[in-house]
Design a protein around this motif. Sequence first.
Motif, PDB file in Angstrom:
ATOM      1  N   ALA A  68       0.832  -1.205   0.000  1.00  0.00           N
ATOM      2  CA  ALA A  68       0.000   0.000   0.000  1.00  0.00           C
ATOM      3  C   ALA A  68       0.863   1.250   0.000  1.00  0.00           C
ATOM      4  O   ALA A  68       0.591   2.208  -0.738  1.00  0.00           O
ATOM      5  CB  ALA A  68      -0.937  -0.008   1.208  1.00  0.00           C
ATOM      6  N   HIS A  69       1.914   1.247   0.795  1.00  0.00           N
ATOM      7  CA  HIS A  69       2.790   2.420   0.857  1.00  0.00           C
ATOM      8  C   HIS A  69       3.530   2.615  -0.461  1.00  0.00           C
ATOM      9  O   HIS A  69       3.669   3.744  -0.945  1.00  0.00           O
ATOM     10  CB  HIS A  69       3.776   2.283   2.016  1.00  0.00           C
ATOM     11  N   ARG A  70       3.991   1.546  -1.065  1.00  0.00           N
ATOM     12  CA  ARG A  70       4.695   1.631  -2.348  1.00  0.00           C
ATOM     13  C   ARG A  70       3.776   2.221  -3.426  1.00  0.00           C
ATOM     14  O   ARG A  70       4.174   3.114  -4.170  1.00  0.00           O
ATOM     15  CB  ARG A  70       5.192   0.243  -2.767  1.00  0.00           C
ATOM     16  N   TRP A  71       2.516   1.741  -3.494  1.00  0.00           N
ATOM     17  CA  TRP A  71       1.583   2.271  -4.477  1.00  0.00           C
ATOM     18  C   TRP A  71       1.183   3.701  -4.152  1.00  0.00           C
ATOM     19  O   TRP A  71       0.974   4.512  -5.056  1.00  0.00           O
ATOM     20  CB  TRP A  71       0.352   1.369  -4.611  1.00  0.00           C
ATOM     21  N   LEU A  72       1.090   4.056  -2.880  1.00  0.00           N
ATOM     22  CA  LEU A  72       0.796   5.437  -2.499  1.00  0.00           C
ATOM     23  C   LEU A  72       1.852   6.380  -3.065  1.00  0.00           C
ATOM     24  O   LEU A  72       1.524   7.405  -3.675  1.00  0.00           O
ATOM     25  CB  LEU A  72       0.726   5.568  -0.977  1.00  0.00           C
ATOM     26  N   LEU A  73       3.106   6.041  -2.872  1.00  0.00           N
ATOM     27  CA  LEU A  73       4.199   6.875  -3.386  1.00  0.00           C
ATOM     28  C   LEU A  73       4.160   6.952  -4.915  1.00  0.00           C
ATOM     29  O   LEU A  73       4.352   8.021  -5.502  1.00  0.00           O
ATOM     30  CB  LEU A  73       5.545   6.337  -2.913  1.00  0.00           C
ATOM     31  N   ARG A  74       3.907   5.838  -5.546  1.00  0.00           N
ATOM     32  CA  ARG A  74       3.871   5.807  -7.005  1.00  0.00           C
ATOM     33  C   ARG A  74       2.697   6.633  -7.541  1.00  0.00           C
ATOM     34  O   ARG A  74       2.840   7.401  -8.489  1.00  0.00           O
ATOM     35  CB  ARG A  74       3.747   4.358  -7.465  1.00  0.00           C
ATOM     36  N   TRP A  75       1.512   6.476  -6.920  1.00  0.00           N
ATOM     37  CA  TRP A  75       0.328   7.212  -7.364  1.00  0.00           C
ATOM     38  C   TRP A  75       0.465   8.705  -7.086  1.00  0.00           C
ATOM     39  O   TRP A  75      -0.103   9.519  -7.790  1.00  0.00           O
ATOM     40  CB  TRP A  75      -0.926   6.649  -6.714  1.00  0.00           C
ATOM     41  N   GLN A  76       1.201   9.061  -6.042  1.00  0.00           N
ATOM     42  CA  GLN A  76       1.468  10.470  -5.763  1.00  0.00           C
ATOM     43  C   GLN A  76       2.295  11.067  -6.898  1.00  0.00           C
ATOM     44  O   GLN A  76       2.030  12.164  -7.373  1.00  0.00           O
ATOM     45  CB  GLN A  76       2.215  10.608  -4.435  1.00  0.00           C
ATOM     46  N   THR A  77       3.278  10.325  -7.340  1.00  0.00           N
ATOM     47  CA  THR A  77       4.193  10.795  -8.385  1.00  0.00           C
ATOM     48  C   THR A  77       3.540  10.837  -9.760  1.00  0.00           C
ATOM     49  O   THR A  77       3.720  11.803 -10.502  1.00  0.00           O
ATOM     50  CB  THR A  77       5.432   9.878  -8.446  1.00  0.00           C
ATOM     51  N   ASP A  78       2.760   9.813 -10.106  1.00  0.00           N
ATOM     52  CA  ASP A  78       2.217   9.739 -11.472  1.00  0.00           C
ATOM     53  C   ASP A  78       0.875  10.448 -11.665  1.00  0.00           C
ATOM     54  O   ASP A  78       0.327  10.449 -12.762  1.00  0.00           O
ATOM     55  CB  ASP A  78       2.131   8.291 -11.951  1.00  0.00           C
ATOM     56  N   GLY A  79       0.335  11.060 -10.602  1.00  0.00           N
ATOM     57  CA  GLY A  79      -0.897  11.833 -10.736  1.00  0.00           C
ATOM     58  C   GLY A  79      -2.180  11.067 -10.463  1.00  0.00           C
ATOM     59  O   GLY A  79      -3.271  11.633 -10.547  1.00  0.00           O
ATOM     60  N   THR A  80      -2.077   9.789 -10.137  1.00  0.00           N
ATOM     61  CA  THR A  80      -3.275   8.993  -9.868  1.00  0.00           C
ATOM     62  C   THR A  80      -4.037   9.534  -8.663  1.00  0.00           C
ATOM     63  O   THR A  80      -5.268   9.611  -8.681  1.00  0.00           O
ATOM     64  CB  THR A  80      -2.910   7.512  -9.648  1.00  0.00           C
ATOM     65  N   LEU A  81      -3.329   9.941  -7.611  1.00  0.00           N
ATOM     66  CA  LEU A  81      -4.008  10.483  -6.429  1.00  0.00           C
ATOM     67  C   LEU A  81      -4.745  11.772  -6.770  1.00  0.00           C
ATOM     68  O   LEU A  81      -5.853  11.999  -6.271  1.00  0.00           O
ATOM     69  CB  LEU A  81      -3.016  10.733  -5.293  1.00  0.00           C
ATOM     70  N   ALA A  82      -4.165  12.598  -7.603  1.00  0.00           N
ATOM     71  CA  ALA A  82      -4.833  13.831  -8.014  1.00  0.00           C
ATOM     72  C   ALA A  82      -6.109  13.516  -8.794  1.00  0.00           C
ATOM     73  O   ALA A  82      -7.136  14.185  -8.618  1.00  0.00           O
ATOM     74  CB  ALA A  82      -3.893  14.688  -8.860  1.00  0.00           C
ATOM     75  N   ARG A  83      -6.064  12.492  -9.637  1.00  0.00           N
ATOM     76  CA  ARG A  83      -7.265  12.098 -10.387  1.00  0.00           C
ATOM     77  C   ARG A  83      -8.332  11.539  -9.459  1.00  0.00           C
ATOM     78  O   ARG A  83      -9.525  11.804  -9.639  1.00  0.00           O
ATOM     79  CB  ARG A  83      -6.906  11.086 -11.477  1.00  0.00           C
ATOM     80  N   LEU A  84      -7.925  10.771  -8.437  1.00  0.00           N
ATOM     81  CA  LEU A  84      -8.881  10.264  -7.454  1.00  0.00           C
ATOM     82  C   LEU A  84      -9.546  11.410  -6.702  1.00  0.00           C
ATOM     83  O   LEU A  84     -10.760  11.425  -6.502  1.00  0.00           O
ATOM     84  CB  LEU A  84      -8.188   9.330  -6.454  1.00  0.00           C
ATOM     85  N   GLN A  85      -8.740  12.373  -6.284  1.00  0.00           N
ATOM     86  CA  GLN A  85      -9.265  13.529  -5.556  1.00  0.00           C
ATOM     87  C   GLN A  85     -10.235  14.315  -6.438  1.00  0.00           C
ATOM     88  O   GLN A  85     -11.299  14.727  -5.982  1.00  0.00           O
ATOM     89  CB  GLN A  85      -8.133  14.422  -5.086  1.00  0.00           C
ATOM     90  N   ALA A  86      -9.871  14.531  -7.684  1.00  0.00           N
ATOM     91  CA  ALA A  86     -10.742  15.262  -8.597  1.00  0.00           C
ATOM     92  C   ALA A  86     -12.074  14.534  -8.780  1.00  0.00           C
ATOM     93  O   ALA A  86     -13.137  15.167  -8.831  1.00  0.00           O
ATOM     94  CB  ALA A  86     -10.046  15.459  -9.945  1.00  0.00           C
ATOM     95  N   ARG A  87     -12.022  13.222  -8.866  1.00  0.00           N
ATOM     96  CA  ARG A  87     -13.250  12.438  -9.012  1.00  0.00           C
ATOM     97  C   ARG A  87     -14.143  12.592  -7.784  1.00  0.00           C
ATOM     98  O   ARG A  87     -15.343  12.834  -7.894  1.00  0.00           O
ATOM     99  CB  ARG A  87     -12.878  10.964  -9.235  1.00  0.00           C
ATOM    100  N   ILE A  88     -13.555  12.481  -6.595  1.00  0.00           N
ATOM    101  CA  ILE A  88     -14.327  12.596  -5.361  1.00  0.00           C
ATOM    102  C   ILE A  88     -14.925  13.998  -5.227  1.00  0.00           C
ATOM    103  O   ILE A  88     -16.117  14.148  -4.920  1.00  0.00           O
ATOM    104  CB  ILE A  88     -13.440  12.267  -4.139  1.00  0.00           C
ATOM    105  N   LEU A  89     -14.105  15.032  -5.451  1.00  0.00           N
ATOM    106  CA  LEU A  89     -14.601  16.407  -5.340  1.00  0.00           C
ATOM    107  C   LEU A  89     -15.668  16.702  -6.387  1.00  0.00           C
ATOM    108  O   LEU A  89     -16.647  17.406  -6.103  1.00  0.00           O
ATOM    109  CB  LEU A  89     -13.450  17.397  -5.468  1.00  0.00           C
ATOM    110  N   GLY A  90     -15.501  16.170  -7.579  1.00  0.00           N
ATOM    111  CA  GLY A  90     -16.496  16.376  -8.629  1.00  0.00           C
ATOM    112  C   GLY A  90     -17.848  15.790  -8.258  1.00  0.00           C
ATOM    113  O   GLY A  90     -18.890  16.432  -8.439  1.00  0.00           O
ATOM    114  N   ILE A  91     -17.843  14.590  -7.737  1.00  0.00           N
ATOM    115  CA  ILE A  91     -19.093  13.940  -7.330  1.00  0.00           C
ATOM    116  C   ILE A  91     -19.728  14.700  -6.173  1.00  0.00           C
ATOM    117  O   ILE A  91     -20.936  14.957  -6.162  1.00  0.00           O
ATOM    118  CB  ILE A  91     -18.836  12.465  -6.944  1.00  0.00           C
ATOM    119  N   ALA A  92     -18.912  15.081  -5.180  1.00  0.00           N
ATOM    120  CA  ALA A  92     -19.431  15.805  -4.020  1.00  0.00           C
ATOM    121  C   ALA A  92     -20.004  17.166  -4.429  1.00  0.00           C
ATOM    122  O   ALA A  92     -21.065  17.566  -3.956  1.00  0.00           O
ATOM    123  CB  ALA A  92     -18.340  15.977  -2.974  1.00  0.00           C
ATOM    124  N   GLU A  93     -19.306  17.867  -5.318  1.00  0.00           N
ATOM    125  CA  GLU A  93     -19.799  19.182  -5.746  1.00  0.00           C
ATOM    126  C   GLU A  93     -21.083  19.050  -6.554  1.00  0.00           C
ATOM    127  O   GLU A  93     -22.016  19.832  -6.391  1.00  0.00           O
ATOM    128  CB  GLU A  93     -18.721  19.890  -6.558  1.00  0.00           C
TER     129      GLU A  93
END
Length: 116
Positions: A68-93
Amino acid sequence: MVGRFEGLSDLEWKLFEDVMTEVGEKRERGMPHAPFRYVLNTLMYVLITGCHWCDVPKGEIWASKSSAHRWLLRWQTDGTLARLQARILGIAEERGLINWNCGAVDGSFSPWQGRW
């Protein structure tokens, strides 16, 4: 009070499944990659409960803490976490769940070393 999280439901996973399109590199040795749903379950558990990495649950729907930690670091670097956040904020908004007129900032983790 610490939250409780028992893993993503099938509907919740459907919201994020297409964001997790990257396939891990193929390795000759070692354990196979944990399914992304299990990795996301583990990361959400840490975020919701506030537990330490050493206290993540073990079982069928969870990834190991190291995976989990390895993928967290990788997703932070490649933009996956930003896409997840955008998806969550988009649905909530879209559902009117966010009030953009107010907010709070927690500076307890600030690296600033100044004196008052």
